[in-house]
Enzyme design. Structure first.
Site, PDB file in Angstrom:
ATOM      1  CG  LEU A 369     -28.171   5.887  40.831  1.00 62.79           C
ATOM      2  CD1 LEU A 369     -27.488   5.637  39.702  1.00 62.79           C
ATOM      3  CD2 LEU A 369     -27.756   7.493  41.351  1.00 62.79           C
ATOM      4  CB  CYS A 370     -35.051   7.366  40.984  1.00 63.42           C
ATOM      5  SG  CYS A 370     -34.407   8.865  40.316  1.00 63.42           S
ATOM      6  CB  THR A 371     -32.777   4.113  37.000  1.00 58.82           C
ATOM      7  OG1 THR A 371     -32.745   2.901  36.216  1.00 58.82           O
ATOM      8  CG2 THR A 371     -31.335   4.167  37.740  1.00 58.82           C
ATOM      9  CG  LEU A 409     -30.030  10.382  39.432  1.00 54.81           C
ATOM     10  CD1 LEU A 409     -30.890   9.394  40.442  1.00 54.81           C
ATOM     11  CD2 LEU A 409     -31.168  11.298  38.945  1.00 54.81           C
TER      12      LEU A 409
END
Length: 432
Positions: A369-371, A409
């Protein structure tokens, strides 16, 4: 609770020795089945549960508290009907916290009269659902809810068995997270117990049969649990004195913990058993309590150790002196392992390589995930890994998939598989 910096390899090794195994090639197995083969068959990420471990945990706890309490299962820990069914077949009733959990328990074969409904915000729709379905007991947590239950009972033309959940005083505390002894949305404060009893007694459609006490969770010390339970018995006697009749149910909650981190001790069931005789005498010698069903309703303790979350390595990156193992699994499926579920369990969970290797060194295990929150472990001691390898997060049978932000996402949800005997069955399909 202070954040752990690493899941020590000795904890992971102890858990593998106790609950799992490795084949001659060093590949991790669950219930005698290859995790590598399960990953190939069902894809990754993947949750895998061992039914024999579920049974073993239930039987051990039931034996430890025999003569004092019965053991039910708290569905919130893992609400998959197949998991609930394993415990029901062992003799457990169910504690639920929503109408959907009621449906899951009934699908698993639990008779409605063996189901208890707790939770601070029960909706009118859920109350209609469970009362219409013949639920055994509803645990009241505030005055508005008391009136909602009475109204629903009137609508259904029935009398509902209820218990009072009490937010205890500070002397009943313990565990990694306190559930009482402070301002709380859970239950009636102990100071207003008498008023709460009177309010229930004033409702002809409500039959007050018991007490619910849940003072803390993730408790790893037997003496803490014994103290909480003794406090609960004293509160139960107080309710019985006020109503002038014996109680039928004394729900002392769950709260039994499991080790996640270096330094965590396994709950000593022998010490728990040794502390019970005074409690047994208290119940036996008080006619207001002697006929009551004393119940414990753990979830994490029963389901947690039986589960593994399996993820496949997508990349290994070295950045400014640190090693990052990037996998297809993450916080969207296992929020607890990322440390973002709450203050009870932070990180690192015990994380191991499925293929045993030499030269373990600390690394960060992160998800897709982009976190920056998507980190399953900050300092997991793992061997050299490469794309395609598998890592396993242990102690993952409770508060996994359904306690996680699965929609974030829009990755597909993982499958869940139950290993039982020499076979494995899909109990939730990938993407379902």
């Amino acid at each position: 609770m202070a954040e752990a910096t690493a899941a020590a390899p000795d904890l992971a090794s102890a858990l593998i020795a106790e609950n799992f195994s490795r084949d001659p090639a060093g590949l991790l197995q669950i219930g005698g089945l290859s995790l590598t083969a399960l990953a190939e068959r069902h894809g990754t990420p993947l949750f895998v549960y061992d039914a024999d471990l579920l049974r073993r945990a239930y039987r051990a706890l039931r034996a430890a508290v025999a003569g004092f309490a019965e053991v039910d299962y708290s569905v919130k820990a893992n609400p998959n009907p197949a998991v609930i069914r394993v415990f029901h077949e062992e003799g457990a009733g169910a504690e639920i916290a929503s109408g959907a959990e009621f449906d899951a328990a009934v699908r698993a074969g639990v008779p409605p009269q063996r189901i208890l409904f707790a939770g601070p915000g029960k909706s009118a729709a859920d109350l209609d659902r469970v009362i219409g379905g013949g639920i055994g007991e509803i645990h009241l947590e505030n005055r508005e809810e008391l009136l909602r239950v009475a109204t629903a009972a009137e609508r259904h033309g029935t009398t509902v068995r209820v218990a009072l959940r009490i937010n205890p005083g500070a002397t009943a505390q313990g565990g990694a997270m306190r559930m009482g002894g402070k301002p709380s949305p859970f239950g009636f404060d102990e100071e207003e117990l008498s008023e709460a009893v009177a309010a229930v007694e004033g409702q002809p459609r409500l039959h007050l049969v018991g007490l619910h006490l849940f003072a803390g969770t993730q408790g790893l010390k037997a003496e803490t649990l014994i103290g909480q339970w003794a406090y609960g018995l004293a509160l139960a006697a107080q309710i019985a004195r006020q109503t002038g009749r014996p109680l039928e149910t004394i729900d002392l909650g769950g709260g039994l913990g499991i080790p996640y981190f270096s330094g965590d001790a396994t709950l000593d069931l022998d010490a728990l058993r040794a502390g019970l005789p005074p409690l047994v005498e208290t119940v036996r010698n008080d006619p207001r309590l002697a006929g009551a069903r004393v119940v414990l309703e753990p979830g994490r303790y029963l389901a947690g150790p039986a589960g593994i979350y399996l993820a496949r390595v997508l990349a290994v990156k070295h950045s400014r002196g640190s090693r990052f193992v990037i996998t297809d699994g993450g916080m969207h499926h296992h929020l607890a392992a990322s440390g973002n579920l709450g203050q009870i369990v932070k990180r690192d969970f015990p994380v191991v390589a499925v293929r045993q290797g030499e030269g373990a060194s600390p690394c960060t295990v992160s998800g897709p995930l982009c976190t920056p929150l998507d980190v399953l472990a900050r300092a997991a001691p793992l061997p050299e890994l490469a794309e395609g390898d598998l890592v396993a997060v242990l102690q993952s049978g409770a508060y996994g998939l359904t306690a996680s932000p699965t929609g974030f996402l829009s990755h597909p949800t993982p499958a869940e598989v139950l290993v039982d005997g020499d076979g494995a069955v899909v109990i939730r399909a990938r993407g379902a």
